[in-house]
Scaffold this active site. Structure first.
Site, short mmCIF file in Angstrom:
data_model
loop_
_atom_site.label_atom_id
_atom_site.label_comp_id
_atom_site.label_asym_id
_atom_site.label_seq_id
_atom_site.Cartn_x
_atom_site.Cartn_y
_atom_site.Cartn_z
N HIS A 24 0.67 5.17 1.29
CA HIS A 24 -0.17 6.01 2.17
C HIS A 24 0.45 7.41 2.29
O HIS A 24 1.66 7.54 2.45
CB HIS A 24 -0.29 5.37 3.55
CG HIS A 24 -1.19 6.16 4.44
ND1 HIS A 24 -2.57 6.12 4.32
CD2 HIS A 24 -0.91 7.06 5.41
CE1 HIS A 24 -3.09 6.96 5.20
NE2 HIS A 24 -2.11 7.54 5.87
N ASN A 35 0.84 -1.20 0.00
CA ASN A 35 0.00 0.00 0.00
C ASN A 35 0.88 1.25 0.00
O ASN A 35 1.98 1.24 0.54
CB ASN A 35 -0.88 0.01 1.26
CG ASN A 35 -1.86 1.17 1.28
OD1 ASN A 35 -2.46 1.51 0.26
ND2 ASN A 35 -2.02 1.78 2.44
C1 GAR Z 1 -2.75 8.92 -2.92
O1 GAR Z 1 -2.35 10.12 -2.29
C2 GAR Z 1 -2.55 7.74 -1.98
O2 GAR Z 1 -1.41 7.85 -1.18
C3 GAR Z 1 -3.81 7.80 -1.16
O3 GAR Z 1 -4.82 8.10 -2.08
C4 GAR Z 1 -4.26 8.90 -3.15
C5 GAR Z 1 -4.62 8.24 -4.46
O4 GAR Z 1 -4.22 9.05 -5.53
N1 GAR Z 1 -4.06 6.59 -0.46
C6 GAR Z 1 -4.61 6.54 0.76
O5 GAR Z 1 -5.01 7.52 1.36
C7 GAR Z 1 -4.72 5.15 1.37
N2 GAR Z 1 -5.09 5.22 2.76
P1 GAR Z 1 -4.10 8.43 -6.99
O6 GAR Z 1 -5.44 7.73 -7.28
O7 GAR Z 1 -3.89 9.61 -7.88
O8 GAR Z 1 -2.94 7.47 -6.99
#
Ligand code: GAR
Length: 218
Positions: free
Chosen positions: A115, A113
């Site tokens: 985060h 994952n």
């Molecule tokens: C990213 O910032 C990722 O780190 C976060 O969602 C966003 C997805 O962006 N993930 C979380 O918060 C998981 N808990 P993306 O769809 O442009 O990759």
């Protein structure tokens, strides 16, 4: 070893794009067998198809977690992937789901994952917003192996960044996101070359050399 990956997404998919671009640029020795989304309208799906990657989407709406995960597994299991990458997959995955991806030595699950905080600080769906609202002067991003708990599990890599005095939540977020796009493909390439390595909090101490690099003086 060239990695066989499945990427799970829920929305925009910029981290997914960073992985696909790294593969296209030969910075990452991997093949993305499938991009899967719980959101059939995720823009990431169209982007994946533009890279020639197969996609599938099954909405979680109206299904129990177990029923939805069963359907996801029906898609993923036949692909025999080395790793499942959660790249903005905004669903909690159960221990039962994870057990389908046990490592050969049963030490971890082959699920990674990304985060948007320095875990264990600011877990949850709004890592950047929570760190910013808290007033953290330094925040960061974490790539980790997924365990049975939310935004939790052995840390593979982290990068930090400063909050500037004139930062807005948007400038703060976009600085973090740039780091995400760099770190996630790099971690995957490290795994492709050297396999998975992490510090187990129970069994491995930080080496003397590492303590010195982080400035211990005693
Ligand atoms: C990213 O910032 C990722 O780190 C976060 O969602 C966003 C997805 O962006 N993930 C979380 O918060 C998981 N808990 P993306 O769809 O442009 O990759």
């Amino acid at each position: 070893m060239s990695l066989r990956l499945a990427i799970l997404v829920s929305g925009r998919g910029s981290n997914m794009t960073a992985i696909l671009q790294a593969i296209a640029d030969r910075r990452l020795d991997a093949q993305v067998c499938m991009v899967f989304s719980n959101n059939p309208d995720a823009p990431a799906l169209e982007t994946a198809r533009s890279f020639g990657v197969p996609t599938a989407a099954i909405s979680h709406k109206g299904l129990s977690r177990a029923a939805h995960e069963q359907k996801v597994l029906e898609v993923l299991t036949p692909l025999n992937v080395d790793f499942v990458v959660l790249a903005g997959y905004m669903r909690i995955v159960s221990a039962e789901f994870l057990r389908n991806f046990s490592s050969p030595d049963n030490r971890y699950f082959r699920v990674i994952n990304i985060h948007p905080s320095l875990l264990p600080a600011f877990p949850g769906a709004h890592g950047y917003e929570d760190a910013f609202a808290y007033g953290a002067k330094v925040s960061g991003i974490t790539v980790h192996l997924v365990d049975e708990h939310v935004d939790h599990g052995p840390i593979l890599a982290q990068m930090s960044f400063a909050r500037y005095a004139d930062d807005t939540i948007d400038s703060f977020k976009s600085r973090g996101l740039q780091l995400e796009h760099k770190l996630l493909p790099e971690v995957l390439q490290e795994i492709a070359i050297n396999g998975v390595h992490f510090y187990s909090r129970q069994t491995e101490a930080v080496s003397e050399a590492e303590l010195n690099t982080i400035g211990r003086t005693t």
